[in-house]
Design a protein around this motif. Structure first.
Motif, PDB file in Angstrom:
ATOM      1  N   GLU A  52      -4.168  -2.672   2.746  1.00  0.00           N
ATOM      2  CA  GLU A  52      -4.979  -1.570   2.848  1.00  0.00           C
ATOM      3  C   GLU A  52      -4.414  -0.311   2.164  1.00  0.00           C
ATOM      4  N   ASP A  53      -3.237  -0.343   1.234  1.00  0.00           N
ATOM      5  CA  ASP A  53      -2.942   0.510   0.267  1.00  0.00           C
ATOM      6  C   ASP A  53      -3.497   0.190  -1.182  1.00  0.00           C
TER       7      ASP A  53
ATOM      8  N   THR B  39       2.436   2.078  -2.336  1.00  0.00           N
ATOM      9  CA  THR B  39       2.691   1.844  -0.827  1.00  0.00           C
ATOM     10  C   THR B  39       4.254   2.466  -0.388  1.00  0.00           C
TER      11      THR B  39
ATOM     12  N   HIS C 236       0.950  -8.622   9.240  1.00  0.00           N
ATOM     13  CA  HIS C 236       0.453  -9.378   8.210  1.00  0.00           C
ATOM     14  C   HIS C 236       0.424 -10.614   8.423  1.00  0.00           C
TER      15      HIS C 236
END
Length: 823
Positions: free
Chosen positions: A227-228, A234, A251
């Motif tokens: 997602e980053d 991050t 995750h």
């Protein structure tokens, strides 16, 4: 004390298998100790070998021990990965170290318990209790390696990360599935527990994956969450430990679902690939297990729906009315579970050993044991029957036995009620008895191997136990007194069918005062026979060894008239004067015998020839008593045998000419039941019977005289021919000898073989007669051989002619072919 290892079967804790104890006592130095628990239904037994205990895998405390070990495994699966990955300082905490040491000791003790725990052999499917085999099975298995590694507290004494090796103990988590299988809980609860085990393993796997995942990415802080990716930065590693843990959990789910989870270094890529593969395999396994559990949970509903669908299709195809469909559907819905439970019970019983079947039957059939007089009178019969009794369930209104059907089983009522109905001789149904719990039925057909004498149907839902014919016969062989009890009970029956047969048998004079037990033996030993309308089942001139009792239908007694004088009794003179009538065999009907009558009661004893023939006027159902059957039953009844013998002597008269007893001639040997007769009254029948007997005697006497006179005439003609031949050759003395019956008329056939002085030698005459017969046969065979030779020569000549003709035809055909070609 030295004790040898032995093998025992699973038994109930409230008792002990006496057979096993006796077998064990025969072995030198073998000792069995019993251990009882407070629960009556707890199947536990511990066999002590000296000071060593052998633990059965199904024992209650053994199951609880496995549950406790599983709880410690769950604790380790959660705490060790969590502390190793996120809280490494806690690994040196004194409290944690103390708990780890205690768990290690528990796991070591678990290894000792496993060395004493029985198991199910994969080949024999029996519980293995041999200590040597148990030690070998566990000591050489891979389980001991996992158990041994799990005993070592790596995180305390060695490298903390090695503490993850203790997680190998997680395989015990799945041993709960086997424990659930042997637990005495409902099936639906077992399925729920198995589902929770699968779900728990999934959660532990996600937790373990999250911890290992964090250890891998926490080394160089190069991993970036998917997602980053847009910012390529991050703050994952700057978060607190709680946030890191839940992010790792999030995750780790990616590995199961197959979603891309990143990976910056080679190590991370390899690690992620490995967990993707493990996650895919685990997902397939979990889905398969869940599908299996859900299918089993809905198995009964699916089977019900399939059966109901088949039933509905059949009713539609048969075009049954809606009202009848509703009744069938209602019955099926109400009784489906009972039928299913019955099938499951039978399958369950088939898999049990006799010792357990005996204990189950003792509990399930307590009502029969308490109330049935067979088991009360003979306690030993109870032990015999408990192993062999089989249970069966019936719905209301179902027929267990049907009158006139072949024998099936001896039944005992455990629960419910049954009605006993009898069809009498006039086809009317009578309710003769109601059977309650503890009663038995079916003994008549089993004892005498005859057709059932009554119809037994259930009034309510009934639970029955039964002995099959083989086990019933075995019971009679081992306990012969049982037969007396059953016969005494049978002799007290007073149903309509029994009364009808008993009265029919008592019409025979020498059966009138028979003992009740003997009468029952004879009554139920009668052979049942059936004949179709018009069938002739007995012909005159034969001896009979049977009495016939008519249960149903009418029988005609008749004879044949062969001569003109006797024919005058039944046909007019004008018809007799014709030439054809003299050669016609006329049938004379003597009587129509209704049901309830008896045929040949006297000839049966005198063993004389019958003077009448019998045929069925309609469908006839009869009982037949044979002489061997009667003699077999009379062995133990001396007085009855003596009375029958006295009656038998009255059926003979002494002939002074031949100096021996001759049976009386009883032409119409019938005892007629006038209650079911549509003919003349009883008094007039007796007069007619006497007249018919006289007529039959005259006909029979004339018939014998005619046969005898015919034989005498033939011999006189033969004798005259022999005398004439002897006179023609000048042997006057031989003529005189033949006339005075000094020699046989056959002597003329051998005159060419013997001299005059040898004629008086009887031995030479017989030898010469046989030689002459041989010459006659030889001449006959020679003539036949010559005739065959002539026929062979004719066939040979015909064959030659046919061959010559074929050759001629062949030449003609060849010439025709040549001509056709030339043209």
């Amino acid at each position: 004390m030295k004790v040898n290892p032995i093998t025992v079967s699973v038994i109930n804790s409230t008792g002990y298998n006496d057979q096993i104890l006796s077998e064990c006592n025969k072995k030198e130095g073998t000792t069995l100790n019993r251990f009882y628990t407070s629960r009556e239904d707890d199947l536990t037994v511990i066999v002590r070998h000296g000071n060593r205990l052998l633990v059965h895998y199904y024992q209650t405390w053994r199951v609880l021990w496995e549950v406790f070990i599983t709880i410690t495994v769950i604790y380790l699966c959660i705490i060790i990965p969590l502390f190793t990955a996120f809280y490494p300082l806690y690994l040196n905490n004194p409290g944690f170290i103390t708990i780890e040491i205690i768990i290690s000791i528990i796991y070591f003790f678990d290894i000792l318990v496993n060395f004493r725990t029985t198991y199910i052999d994969n080949v024999t499917l029996m519980e293995e209790t041999d200590l040597t085999k148990i030690l070998k099975d566990y000591g050489l298995s891979i389980r001991i390696i996992f158990d041994g590694i799990s005993c070592v507290p790596f995180e305390i004494f060695i490298v903390p990360e090695f503490g993850l090796l203790r997680l190998l103990k997680i395989y015990k988590f799945f041993r709960l599935t086997n424990l659930i299988t042997v637990m005495r809980i409902p099936q639906i609860i077992k399925l729920i527990m198995k589902f929770l085990i699968v779900l728990g393993f999934l959660i532990i796997f996600i937790h373990f994956t999250a911890c290992v995942f964090f250890l891998m990415i926490d080394r160089d802080h190069t991993w970036i969450p998917p997602e980053d990716y847009p910012s390529n930065q991050t703050d994952f590693f700057q978060r607190n430990k709680s946030e890191k843990y839940w992010a790792s959990i999030y995750h780790s789910v990616y590995f199961i679902t197959g979603i891309k989870n990143g990976g910056e270094t080679t190590e991370q890529i390899i690690f992620f690939c490995f967990f993707y593969i493990v996650g895919a395999v685990l997902t397939a396994i979990l889905l398969g297990n869940m599908t299996f559990l859900i299918r089993n949970a809905r198995r009964d509903d699916t089977l019900f729906n399939e059966t109901y669908s088949t039933l509905s299709t059949s009713m539609r195809n048969l075009k049954l009315p809606s009202s009848l469909r509703y009744k069938i559907t209602e019955f099926f819905t109400a009784n489906y579970n009972i039928l299913r439970h019955n099938r499951e019970y039978l399958k369950f019983i088939e898999k049990l050993p006799p010792s357990l079947i005996k204990k189950i039957n003792k509990k399930a059939l307590a009502t029969i044991i308490e109330k049935n007089n067979l088991f009360q009178s003979f306690p030993k019969v109870l032990k015999f029957a408990l192993i062999r009794l089989q249970c069966i369930f019936y719905q209301p209104g179902m027929h267990i036995l049907t009158q006139f059907d072949r024998p099936s089983n001896l039944y005992f009522i455990s629960k419910g009620q049954c009605h006993v109905e009898v069809v009498d001789e006039q086809k009317k149904i009578h309710l003769v008895n109601q059977l309650d719990e503890g009663d038995h039925f079916g003994e008549i057909s089993m004892l005498f191997n005859t057709e059932c004498t009554a119809t037994v149907s259930t009034v309510s839902y009934a639970s029955l136990a039964f002995l099959n014919p083989e086990n019933f016969q075995e019971m009679l062989d081992v306990f012969p007194d049982i037969k007396k009890i059953l016969l005494n009970k049978i002799s007290k029956y007073k149903d309509h069918w029994r009364v009808f047969i008993k009265n029919m048998i008592r019409r025979v004079p020498y059966f009138y005062k028979l003992d009740q037990n003997l009468l029952s033996l004879i009554m139920y030993s009668l052979e049942q026979v059936r004949y179709e309308s018009g069938e002739i089942f007995f012909e005159e001139g034969k001896k009979t060894d049977s009495i016939f009792f008519i249960l149903e239908g009418d029988v005609e007694a008749f004879t044949y008239i062969h001569d003109r004088a006797a024919s005058c009794l039944v046909i007019s003179k004008s018809s007799i004067d014709t030439e054809d009538s003299l050669n016609t065999m006329l049938l004379l009907t003597l009587a129509s015998i209704p049901m309830g009558s008896c045929i040949f009661p006297n000839i049966f004893l005198s063993q004389s020839e019958a003077m009448i023939s019998l045929r069925a006027l309609s469908h006839v159902h009869m009982l037949k008593l044979t002489m061997p059957t009667l003699e077999q039953h009379l062995i133990n009844y001396f007085s009855a045998s003596e009375n029958i013998q006295k009656y038998r002597e009255t059926l003979f008269y002494y002939d002074n000419l031949i100096n021996e007893k001759i049976p009386l001639r009883i032409p119409l040997d019938i005892i007629k039941n006038h209650k079911y007769s549509n003919g003349i009254p009883k008094k007039q029948w007796r007069v007619c019977q006497k007249f018919k007997n006289a007529v039959l005697k005259v006909i029979n006497t004339k018939r014998k005289l005619r046969v005898k006179n015919g034989l005498i005439t033939k011999r006189m003609v033969k004798k005259l021919k022999a005398m004439k031949f002897a006179e023609s050759i000048g042997k006057v003395d031989l003529v005189r000898q033949i006339a005075n019956d000094e020699v046989s008329e056959d002597i003329v056939k051998i005159l060419h073989l013997v001299d005059d002085e040898e004629i008086g030698n009887e031995l030479l005459r017989q030898f010469a007669l046989k030689a002459n017969e041989t010459f006659v046969v030889s001449d006959f065979l020679s003539g036949r051989i010559k005739s065959c030779r002539k026929k062979v020569r004719k066939l040979k000549y015909s064959y030659e002619e046919i061959s010559h003709l074929a050759m001629t035809v062949e030449k003609l055909l060849l010439e025709a072919i040549k001509i056709s070609k030339a043209v």
